[in-house]
Design an enzyme around this catalytic site. Sequence first.
Site, PDB file in Angstrom:
ATOM      1  N   SER A  49       0.801  -1.228   0.000  1.00 36.29           N
ATOM      2  CA  SER A  49       0.000   0.000   0.000  1.00 36.29           C
ATOM      3  C   SER A  49       0.832   1.275   0.000  1.00 36.29           C
ATOM      4  O   SER A  49       0.310   2.343  -0.313  1.00 36.29           O
ATOM      5  CB  SER A  49      -0.946   0.015   1.193  1.00 36.29           C
ATOM      6  OG  SER A  49      -0.242   0.229   2.403  1.00 36.29           O
ATOM      7  N   LYS A 112       0.638   4.748   6.894  1.00 39.33           N
ATOM      8  CA  LYS A 112       0.170   5.579   5.778  1.00 39.33           C
ATOM      9  C   LYS A 112       0.872   6.933   5.864  1.00 39.33           C
ATOM     10  O   LYS A 112       1.636   7.197   6.782  1.00 39.33           O
ATOM     11  CB  LYS A 112      -1.350   5.784   5.819  1.00 39.33           C
ATOM     12  CG  LYS A 112      -2.176   4.503   5.854  1.00 39.33           C
ATOM     13  CD  LYS A 112      -2.116   3.709   4.563  1.00 39.33           C
ATOM     14  CE  LYS A 112      -2.919   2.417   4.686  1.00 39.33           C
ATOM     15  NZ  LYS A 112      -2.761   1.560   3.492  1.00 39.33           N
TER      16      LYS A 112
END
Length: 258
Positions: A49, A112
């Site tokens: 990701s 993230k």
Amino acid sequence: MGDAGQEDAGDKDGGNELLEIVKTVVFALLIALVLRTLLFQPFTIPSASMEPNLYEGDYIVVSKWSYGYSKFSSGLPVNLPLGDSRLFGSAPARGDIVVFKLPRDDRTDYIKRVVGLPGDRIQVINNRLHINGQPVDNREISREVVRDVFGPRDTVQLRETLPGGRSYIIQDFGPGNELDDTPVYEVPVGYYFMMGDNRDNSIDSRVDEMNGVGLVPDENLVGRAQIILFSWSPGASLWNPVSWFANLRPSRFFKPLD
């Protein structure tokens, strides 16, 4: 009598040596606990990701002091009774790569990039991040073929530059994907909006808290990702030492993170 005395002295010396070894081990464990609790914590990247900046198999170090200490970031086996507050708290900067506890369970670690700060309005329109109604500058730098669970796919790599000048590379699989167009998200006080650098292969704040990440509360921040220590490509096995060397990625060793 003399022989018995020598045996007693030997037993005493052996006991002292054992005591010193135990003390050394205990002190080493205490130092390691303090380092992990207050300063650093290692993490292994489990997914794609955050490509092209973090790859599956990267082993990273996160600084615990960057944002202060909360009930979720202490590194202790139990949560500190701090409620929603932080000790020595400091806000993340826009663009930081952050490890945090997933809001819906407060246990799972996610990583993230912070793109939205408290008070921001965040939206994605036609693949492009918008902050407070303004499109974020992104410029194509390359096109590559990436192989993932869906097979080989064409990707575009772009240099994205946030307000304030923070710049990094993102990866996109092109138009027509599920998260390429979103509603406007308003980030309330005490929360942050997170996105993965691999924009079409990231479950992040664009997906609501029940199914994805949602907005991330300040107390869920664990720390800032600082450096890649070393890296293995998928296929390395703890129980097969030969695979360690066959799958090493030396070019990623000691790589600072933007």
